[in-house]
Design an enzyme around this catalytic site. Sequence first.
Site, short mmCIF file in Angstrom:
data_model
loop_
_atom_site.label_atom_id
_atom_site.label_comp_id
_atom_site.label_asym_id
_atom_site.label_seq_id
_atom_site.Cartn_x
_atom_site.Cartn_y
_atom_site.Cartn_z
N LYS A 221 1.12 -7.31 3.34
CA LYS A 221 1.77 -6.06 2.94
C LYS A 221 2.71 -5.52 4.02
CE LYS A 221 -1.06 -4.90 -0.89
NZ LYS A 221 -2.09 -4.08 -1.52
N ARG A 255 -9.12 -9.01 -0.69
CA ARG A 255 -8.18 -9.67 -1.62
C ARG A 255 -7.06 -10.27 -0.78
NH1 ARG A 255 -3.47 -8.54 -4.25
NH2 ARG A 255 -3.28 -9.30 -6.38
N1 HH2 Z 1 -2.37 -5.27 -4.27
C1 HH2 Z 1 -1.50 -5.94 -5.06
C2 HH2 Z 1 -1.84 -6.28 -6.37
N2 HH2 Z 1 -3.05 -5.99 -6.87
N3 HH2 Z 1 -5.20 -5.06 -6.58
C3 HH2 Z 1 -6.10 -4.41 -5.82
N4 HH2 Z 1 -7.33 -4.13 -6.30
N5 HH2 Z 1 -5.80 -4.03 -4.54
C4 HH2 Z 1 -4.59 -4.29 -3.98
O1 HH2 Z 1 -4.39 -3.90 -2.81
C5 HH2 Z 1 -3.61 -4.98 -4.77
C6 HH2 Z 1 -3.96 -5.35 -6.09
C7 HH2 Z 1 -0.15 -6.32 -4.52
O2 HH2 Z 1 -0.18 -7.56 -3.91
P1 HH2 Z 1 0.29 -8.97 -4.55
O3 HH2 Z 1 -0.57 -9.38 -5.70
O4 HH2 Z 1 0.35 -9.95 -3.46
O5 HH2 Z 1 1.77 -8.72 -5.03
P2 HH2 Z 1 2.40 -8.38 -6.44
O6 HH2 Z 1 1.81 -7.14 -6.98
O7 HH2 Z 1 3.87 -8.24 -6.13
O8 HH2 Z 1 2.10 -9.53 -7.35
#
Ligand code: HH2
Length: 279
Positions: A221, A255
């Site tokens: 992040k 995660r």
């Molecule tokens: N962060 C993201 C997506 N889902 N779910 C939870 N519970 N907590 C988080 O911090 C969280 C989440 C964002 O990260 P990422 O999946 O890598 O990216 P994107 O949303 O662009 O797919």
Amino acid sequence: MHFLDAGPHRFSLASPLVMGIVNVTPDSFSDGGRLDDAQAAIDHGLRLREEGADILDVGGESTRPGAPSVPVGEEMRRVLPVIEMLVRRGCVVSVDTRKPEVMRAALDAGAAMVNDVTALRSPGALDAVASTGAAVCLMHMQGEPESMQQAPRYADVVEDVKRFLLSRVEVCTEAGIGRERLVVDPGFGFGKTLEHNLALLKHLDRLAELGLPVLAGLSRKSLLGRLTGRAVDQREYAGVAAHLAAVVRGARLLRVHNVGAMRDALAIWNAVEEQQDGT
Ligand code: HH2
């Protein structure tokens, strides 16, 4: 709070669980476009399981700041074949979605957990999961992904997030979702400045006072980039350090994109924790 129930699975929380991220999206902030076909996502998920992921979190809609929303049919087309195959191969799957229709279809396809960045606030979301045995991750987000980073404001970020999560826990338990199925998450980067994120990380133990497992999602992040000056694909060490800082303060689910690195760090962490005094 020693166990988490997720469908037919019961996880011990004696040591932190690792949730591996499987994004089936062309536009995720860190790995967008690389996993946009089902087979690549399935292979990636199986690799993360090999590396030691306890749960695979499959998502078909990016929630990065400014991301456009994805129509429900398209999101299902992306995630359902991946979920079906990973479940068939014996993986425990969580679906990362805010849409009740996707939740229902994913649970029918064998997902054991719903990870919702809007904490089941969409109309119909509570109903979609209440009558199932699935676990639910309730995440805090201020605003909407389209605009959440424009001017986030809190009276007291830790108290505000804690109060929000408590209110969602109460709504869930009233709807029939038992506490043994619930996980809470401060939502790092979702409507938060660097200072807000750091305050939440420093005081994660106050969220753990809710008596539910806390999930920390810090992988790749922007706060890690702000602190190290590193590009998104060079934040692995920073991510491991940030997640360990969360574990010290009580986080029980992590995660992450890089499961192998997190597993190595937890091997050390667990060994130190289990070391008997007096030897
Ligand atoms: N962060 C993201 C997506 N889902 N779910 C939870 N519970 N907590 C988080 O911090 C969280 C989440 C964002 O990260 P990422 O999946 O890598 O990216 P994107 O949303 O662009 O797919």
